[in-house]
Design a protein around this motif. Structure first.
Motif, PDB file in Angstrom:
ATOM      1  N   SER A 292      54.266  -0.087  23.077  1.00  0.00           N
ATOM      2  CA  SER A 292      53.451   1.009  23.587  1.00  0.00           C
ATOM      3  C   SER A 292      52.321   0.498  24.463  1.00  0.00           C
ATOM      4  CB  SER A 292      52.877   1.827  22.420  1.00  0.00           C
ATOM      5  OG  SER A 292      53.908   2.409  21.659  1.00  0.00           O
ATOM      6  N   ILE A 293      51.841  -0.708  24.165  1.00  0.00           N
ATOM      7  CA  ILE A 293      50.774  -1.299  24.978  1.00  0.00           C
ATOM      8  C   ILE A 293      51.340  -1.920  26.241  1.00  0.00           C
ATOM      9  CG2 ILE A 293      48.987  -3.084  25.033  1.00  0.00           C
ATOM     10  CD1 ILE A 293      48.566  -2.616  22.055  1.00  0.00           C
ATOM     11  N   THR A 294      52.386  -2.744  26.099  1.00  0.00           N
ATOM     12  CA  THR A 294      52.898  -3.475  27.258  1.00  0.00           C
ATOM     13  C   THR A 294      53.496  -2.550  28.306  1.00  0.00           C
ATOM     14  OG1 THR A 294      55.016  -3.809  26.113  1.00  0.00           O
ATOM     15  CG2 THR A 294      53.351  -5.524  25.882  1.00  0.00           C
ATOM     16  N   ARG A 295      54.139  -1.454  27.880  1.00  0.00           N
ATOM     17  CA  ARG A 295      54.763  -0.584  28.869  1.00  0.00           C
ATOM     18  C   ARG A 295      53.742   0.287  29.587  1.00  0.00           C
ATOM     19  NH1 ARG A 295      58.067   3.556  24.899  1.00  0.00           N
ATOM     20  NH2 ARG A 295      56.310   4.742  24.100  1.00  0.00           N
ATOM     21  N   SER A 296      52.509   0.356  29.073  1.00  0.00           N
ATOM     22  CA  SER A 296      51.457   1.116  29.757  1.00  0.00           C
ATOM     23  C   SER A 296      50.570   0.233  30.617  1.00  0.00           C
ATOM     24  CB  SER A 296      50.590   1.855  28.721  1.00  0.00           C
ATOM     25  OG  SER A 296      51.359   2.807  28.017  1.00  0.00           O
ATOM     26  N   LEU A 297      50.787  -1.088  30.561  1.00  0.00           N
ATOM     27  CA  LEU A 297      50.019  -1.977  31.422  1.00  0.00           C
ATOM     28  C   LEU A 297      50.431  -1.784  32.878  1.00  0.00           C
ATOM     29  CD1 LEU A 297      50.059  -5.228  29.260  1.00  0.00           C
ATOM     30  CD2 LEU A 297      48.144  -3.662  29.598  1.00  0.00           C
ATOM     31  N   ARG A 298      49.501  -2.062  33.772  1.00  0.00           N
ATOM     32  CA  ARG A 298      49.699  -1.881  35.218  1.00  0.00           C
ATOM     33  C   ARG A 298      50.060  -0.433  35.544  1.00  0.00           C
ATOM     34  NH1 ARG A 298      53.201  -6.895  37.401  1.00  0.00           N
ATOM     35  NH2 ARG A 298      54.832  -5.752  36.343  1.00  0.00           N
ATOM     36  N   TRP A 344      41.314  11.042  26.146  1.00  0.00           N
ATOM     37  CA  TRP A 344      42.349  12.066  26.100  1.00  0.00           C
ATOM     38  C   TRP A 344      43.667  11.469  26.586  1.00  0.00           C
ATOM     39  CZ3 TRP A 344      40.930  17.118  24.604  1.00  0.00           C
ATOM     40  CH2 TRP A 344      39.552  17.351  24.537  1.00  0.00           C
ATOM     41  N   ALA A 345      44.773  12.124  26.245  1.00  0.00           N
ATOM     42  CA  ALA A 345      46.094  11.766  26.773  1.00  0.00           C
ATOM     43  C   ALA A 345      46.720  13.023  27.363  1.00  0.00           C
ATOM     44  CB  ALA A 345      46.983  11.184  25.677  1.00  0.00           C
ATOM     45  N   ILE A 346      47.612  12.831  28.324  1.00  0.00           N
ATOM     46  CA  ILE A 346      48.284  13.960  28.970  1.00  0.00           C
ATOM     47  C   ILE A 346      49.787  13.736  28.885  1.00  0.00           C
ATOM     48  CG2 ILE A 346      48.640  15.243  31.110  1.00  0.00           C
ATOM     49  CD1 ILE A 346      45.881  14.494  31.977  1.00  0.00           C
ATOM     50  N   ARG A 347      50.482  14.764  28.378  1.00  0.00           N
ATOM     51  CA  ARG A 347      51.941  14.727  28.286  1.00  0.00           C
ATOM     52  C   ARG A 347      52.515  15.931  29.030  1.00  0.00           C
ATOM     53  NH1 ARG A 347      52.195  13.740  21.812  1.00  0.00           N
ATOM     54  NH2 ARG A 347      51.277  15.816  21.899  1.00  0.00           N
ATOM     55  N   ILE A 348      53.766  15.825  29.405  1.00  0.00           N
ATOM     56  CA  ILE A 348      54.401  16.905  30.159  1.00  0.00           C
ATOM     57  C   ILE A 348      55.799  17.166  29.618  1.00  0.00           C
ATOM     58  CG2 ILE A 348      53.118  16.378  32.277  1.00  0.00           C
ATOM     59  CD1 ILE A 348      55.653  15.028  33.354  1.00  0.00           C
ATOM     60  N   ASN A 349      56.297  18.356  29.901  1.00  0.00           N
ATOM     61  CA  ASN A 349      57.713  18.687  29.717  1.00  0.00           C
ATOM     62  C   ASN A 349      58.373  18.694  31.081  1.00  0.00           C
ATOM     63  OD1 ASN A 349      57.322  18.996  27.007  1.00  0.00           O
ATOM     64  ND2 ASN A 349      57.708  21.194  26.939  1.00  0.00           N
ATOM     65  N   ARG A 350      59.433  17.954  31.203  1.00  0.00           N
ATOM     66  CA  ARG A 350      60.191  17.910  32.437  1.00  0.00           C
ATOM     67  C   ARG A 350      61.643  17.622  32.096  1.00  0.00           C
ATOM     68  NH1 ARG A 350      59.870  12.000  35.158  1.00  0.00           N
ATOM     69  NH2 ARG A 350      61.644  12.972  36.174  1.00  0.00           N
ATOM     70  N   LEU A 351      62.521  17.956  32.986  1.00  0.00           N
ATOM     71  CA  LEU A 351      63.929  17.623  32.802  1.00  0.00           C
ATOM     72  C   LEU A 351      64.114  16.148  33.133  1.00  0.00           C
ATOM     73  CD1 LEU A 351      65.587  20.762  34.416  1.00  0.00           C
ATOM     74  CD2 LEU A 351      65.599  20.147  31.996  1.00  0.00           C
ATOM     75  N   PHE A 364      58.731   8.817  29.660  1.00  0.00           N
ATOM     76  CA  PHE A 364      58.811   9.719  30.798  1.00  0.00           C
ATOM     77  C   PHE A 364      57.995  10.985  30.577  1.00  0.00           C
ATOM     78  CE2 PHE A 364      62.971   7.518  31.679  1.00  0.00           C
ATOM     79  CZ  PHE A 364      62.535   6.925  32.845  1.00  0.00           C
ATOM     80  N   GLY A 365      57.628  11.288  29.313  1.00  0.00           N
ATOM     81  CA  GLY A 365      56.838  12.470  29.032  1.00  0.00           C
ATOM     82  C   GLY A 365      55.349  12.237  29.037  1.00  0.00           C
ATOM     83  N   THR A 366      54.904  11.007  29.200  1.00  0.00           N
ATOM     84  CA  THR A 366      53.483  10.680  29.197  1.00  0.00           C
ATOM     85  C   THR A 366      53.042  10.316  30.608  1.00  0.00           C
ATOM     86  OG1 THR A 366      53.624   9.845  26.927  1.00  0.00           O
ATOM     87  CG2 THR A 366      51.713   9.181  28.214  1.00  0.00           C
ATOM     88  N   VAL A 367      52.111  11.086  31.155  1.00  0.00           N
ATOM     89  CA  VAL A 367      51.624  10.794  32.508  1.00  0.00           C
ATOM     90  C   VAL A 367      50.232  10.171  32.491  1.00  0.00           C
ATOM     91  CG1 VAL A 367      53.027  12.574  33.591  1.00  0.00           C
ATOM     92  CG2 VAL A 367      50.749  13.148  32.774  1.00  0.00           C
ATOM     93  N   LEU A 368      49.545  10.218  31.355  1.00  0.00           N
ATOM     94  CA  LEU A 368      48.260   9.524  31.193  1.00  0.00           C
ATOM     95  C   LEU A 368      48.181   9.037  29.750  1.00  0.00           C
ATOM     96  CD1 LEU A 368      45.507   8.668  32.356  1.00  0.00           C
ATOM     97  CD2 LEU A 368      44.576  10.844  31.520  1.00  0.00           C
ATOM     98  N   PRO A 369      48.372   7.725  29.509  1.00  0.00           N
ATOM     99  CA  PRO A 369      48.343   7.218  28.130  1.00  0.00           C
ATOM    100  C   PRO A 369      46.988   7.405  27.462  1.00  0.00           C
ATOM    101  CG  PRO A 369      49.317   5.612  29.642  1.00  0.00           C
ATOM    102  CD  PRO A 369      48.705   6.674  30.485  1.00  0.00           C
ATOM    103  N   VAL A 370      45.911   7.138  28.176  1.00  0.00           N
ATOM    104  CA  VAL A 370      44.560   7.323  27.653  1.00  0.00           C
ATOM    105  C   VAL A 370      43.605   7.343  28.843  1.00  0.00           C
ATOM    106  CG1 VAL A 370      44.274   4.821  27.266  1.00  0.00           C
ATOM    107  CG2 VAL A 370      42.775   6.444  26.087  1.00  0.00           C
ATOM    108  N   GLY A 371      42.656   8.258  28.813  1.00  0.00           N
ATOM    109  CA  GLY A 371      41.700   8.356  29.910  1.00  0.00           C
ATOM    110  C   GLY A 371      40.500   9.180  29.496  1.00  0.00           C
TER     111      GLY A 371
END
Length: 522
Positions: A292-298, A344-351, A364-371
């Motif tokens: 969860s940490i490494t895939r959110s880097l960069r 905060w974190a932001i998630r979305i519903n998308r196909l 793919f459902g997370t557009v902001l891990p933490v902010g």
């Protein structure tokens, strides 16, 4: 009398609209190294079997201090000694050569029968030798285009492209292509999906030498996914310390601590079944925690003419572009332990074209891990561009942070507060010009935003207790995802009013929505 002037040559199409060489409607093959990466697991297994059978001899040759008694004598069970002692050297050589020829032949056939083409209407991929497969993705149903660069493939300048379709298992994958070709094809697909027509085929790109490709791949491994020319910088930058701290303060960490405590207790009391049951789960959650940490880097998120571009991943880099109108619901959420830091974190519903059990679906459902709050507002303005300016206070001030004085949200009535003892003042909805806002939770704050043009239907329901208290529950239906459109324990009349008003607003929003062909003719 006027002087005759020579006819001017036709004006070429803008550079952004010139068709790349691989998007000319003809069938093309993947990169020649594709079979190596797609069948690499077979080679790893074969190499593992060989090494396992020759381990004693290999140790004696390369690490003689670990086998001091070996001075050329035979090793029991060693296949090399068996071949030599039975004079089968020629046979063994022919067998190895035959295996190599078969593997090379299979790889060649796999590459030879694996092709794709991009027309003005579809992306098509054909594959298979014995069992043939032909997949097609209509461009007017494209939900996004993802470019993935696995660690080893990046060293060779390769990437795989995934065209996200509008149904389950509807994605079309182009693996593998050179990174430059993948970027060019992705641009063509998104421009065609927007309703814009491409120009004629442009000049073929200059082919890089093998050394240049490997050098560029190593540079990309360090610097990250390359950005197109004039690509805007990310609107959000997440410090590594914040990313690690947010994961540490998550529910996953609490579970890990509890599981480790159970392991220690089981070890002290010598309860073997506890160790047998808990240790695998701890290892799995520990791997999930690190991943969860490494895939959110960069991580980066930026606007482009074709939609929102999101990049993430430390070793395997994934870059996805979500075209306008492909986001069906948005949720801003804040766990209790994040509240002192204002995260905060932001998630979305998308196909996504994937099943809900697919682990990649979570990313793919997370557009902001933490902010922080500023990050949330920047990201929301990217993914919700149609929200009316007057409605923005309903998202952060009155929504995520609410309730405030003179709360505009319609909330749970006082008579039903026992059903929402902590959050009845916060639990509520607000119907805006372009979206439905659903506010929930006091300990775990969430705000769901459902664009009216994407809402599939609206449901009102009651149970026996609800009828006794004259309350009802509402649910805004969208595509399946992590964002819930449910809101319970509202006054019955308020729920019915939302049902009628929401229906009219959704019909009007759909009638005026043109985001599915965002660059086409009105």
């Amino acid at each position: 009398m006027t002087d005759a002037t020579p006819a001017s040559p036709p004006t070429p199409p803008p550079a952004a609209e010139v068709r790349s060489p691989l998007s000319d409607g003809e069938w093309h093959r993947m990169h020649p190294l594709t079979p190596l990466f797609r069948g690499g697991l077979v080679l790893v297994i074969v190499a593992g079997v060989i090494i396992a059978n020759l381990r004693d001899r290999l140790i004696a040759i390369f690490l003689p201090w670990l086998a001091p008694g070996f001075e050329g004598e035979s090793i029991p069970g060693d296949p090399v000694d068996y071949v030599v002692s039975h004079n089968l050297i020629l046979v063994a050589t022919l067998v190895v050569l035959a295996v190599v020829i078969v593997l090379v032949g299979l790889f060649y056939l796999g590459w030879r029968f694996h092709s794709f083409r991009i027309t003005d209407d579809d992306v098509e991929v054909r594959s298979g030798v014995v069992f043939r497969s032909h997949r097609r993705a209509p461009l007017d149903r494209v939900q996004g285009v993802n470019l993935t660069r696995p660690t080893v493939a990046r060293l060779f300048g390769l990437a795989k492209l995934e065209v996200v379709g509008a149904g389950l298992d509807a994605n079309v994958k182009l693996e593998y292509l050179s990174t430059a070709n993948a970027e060019a094809i992705r641009g063509d697909i998104l421009r065609l999906a927007s309703g814009r027509q491409l120009g004629e085929r442009g000049e073929a790109q200059r082919r890089a030498t093998a050394s240049e490709t490997v050098s560029a791949g190593i540079t990309g491994l360090i610097a990250g996914a390359e950005a197109p020319i004039a690509e805007p910088e990310s609107v959000v930058s997440i410090p590594v310390g914040r990313l690690v701290a947010s994961q540490t303060l998550s529910g996953t960490t609490i579970f890990l601590v509890a599981a480790i405590a159970a392991i220690v207790t089981g070890a002290v009391t010598t309860t073997g079944w506890v160790l047998f049951a808990v240790v695998p789960a701890v290892l799995g959650f520990g791997a999930y925690w690190i991943r969860s940490i490494t895939r959110s880097l960069r991580y980066s998120i930026a606007p482009t003419p074709s939609g929102v571009r999101i990049t993430y991943g430390l070793l395997t880099t994934i870059t996805e572009i979500i075209p306008p109108g492909r986001i069906h619901a948005v949720e801003v959420t804040q766990p209790l332990m994040w509240r002192p830091f204002g995260w905060w974190a932001i998630r979305i519903n998308r196909l996504s074209g994937r099943s809900m059990s697919d682990g990649a679906n979570d990313q793919f459902g997370t557009v902001l891990p933490v902010g922080n709050r500023a990050d949330v507002e920047r990201v929301l303005r990217l993914i919700l561009p149609t929200i009316d300016q007057d409605d923005w206070p309903m998202i952060v001030d009155n929504g995520a942070l609410g309730p405030v004085a003179d709360d505009p949200y319609t909330t749970t009535p006082r008579r039903a507060r026992l059903l929402r003892p902590l959050s009845w003042r916060r639990n509520g909805y607000w119907l805006g010009t372009d979206a439905l806002f659903l506010r929930r939770g006091r300990i775990w704050r969430t705000l769901a935003v459902v664009p009216l043009a994407r809402m599939q239907s609206l449901e009102v329901s009651q149970g026996p207790l609800d009828r006794a208290l004259r309350v009802a529950n509402i649910r805004a239906h969208t595509v399946i995802g992590r964002v819930s459109g449910s809101l319970g324990i509202l006054d019955r009349d308020d729920a019915l009013r939302l049902f009628d008003d929401g229906e009219r607003a959704a019909i009007g929003a759909v009638a005026t929505d043109r985001s599915h062909r965002w660059a086409g003719e009105e």
